[in-house]
Design an enzyme around this catalytic site. Sequence first.
Site, PDB file in Angstrom:
ATOM      1  N   SER A 143       0.828  -1.201   0.094  1.00  0.00           N
ATOM      2  CA  SER A 143      -0.006   0.038  -0.062  1.00  0.00           C
ATOM      3  C   SER A 143       1.061   1.125   0.018  1.00  0.00           C
ATOM      4  CB  SER A 143      -1.048   0.040   1.259  1.00  0.00           C
ATOM      5  OG  SER A 143      -1.543   1.375   1.561  1.00  0.00           O
ATOM      6  N   TYR A 156      -2.993  -0.011  10.455  1.00  0.00           N
ATOM      7  CA  TYR A 156      -2.843  -0.656   9.093  1.00  0.00           C
ATOM      8  C   TYR A 156      -1.297  -0.295   8.558  1.00  0.00           C
ATOM      9  CZ  TYR A 156      -3.997  -0.737   4.118  1.00  0.00           C
ATOM     10  OH  TYR A 156      -3.955  -0.669   2.973  1.00  0.00           O
TER      11      TYR A 156
END
Length: 265
Positions: A143, A156
């Site tokens: 990501s 995250y």
Amino acid sequence: MGWLEGTTALVTGAGSGLGHAIVNRYVAEGARVGVLEIDRSKADALTNRFGDAVRVTVGDARRYDDNLLAVEDTVAAFGGLDVWVGNAGLWDYGTSVDALPAAAISDAFDEIFSLNVKGYLLGVKAALPALRDSRGAVILTASNAAFWPGGGGPLYTASKHAVVGLVKQLAYELAPDVRVNGVAPGGMPSDLRGPRALGLADTSWSSLPVDDLMKEFSPLGRAIAPADYTGHYVLLAARHESATVTGSIHNCDGGIGVRGRPTTA
């Protein structure tokens, strides 16, 4: 002829969003694709759409036995396995450390890391014998949060930084038999969910104004669809096009690192 003619891949979390786009692109490039998907309705939809080109296993990427079953189903259907793509994940919806309830941190951490990191490791372990046989490849979805702050909260972001470490360590351990790389996309319309411990299990990322957010945050100033990222997964899966590539992360987040995220008033 497509780039992936004669290739068999297995993708986790492919019922919607990026995973679904990867399957669609892989099939278009000539691949046969196994899928591990936890949602039976999404699994059925994949089978109905792609027919014999896709073999769907319903299961949980956080369980080794389910990963192993998906590998076995894929090998039985298509005769082998060349590429394993770890893609299933959870997002924390940018929940900051201040906003995290102390009583929920442990459970939320376990939920996110169990899927975003442990799920990848379990899948690679299950697929490894077949990948060694084919001298194949692993591709893990990272990501923009694997490089920059602000792409999520601490849970995250830490999980996606861990994916970078996993790519590098596995590439080191599995060379020269198996290439291991990652792709680091940015935002996109998706059914990405959050951890149950934070009350986010039924919240979908697509419920947010994703296109507007991407136009604001990206120097490219445009909305980005899941299909826009799939070329990186094709390149890293294509044996002859990426034969020298292992231990890399293809950062394709729309250029967030060029100027950072804009400040808000």
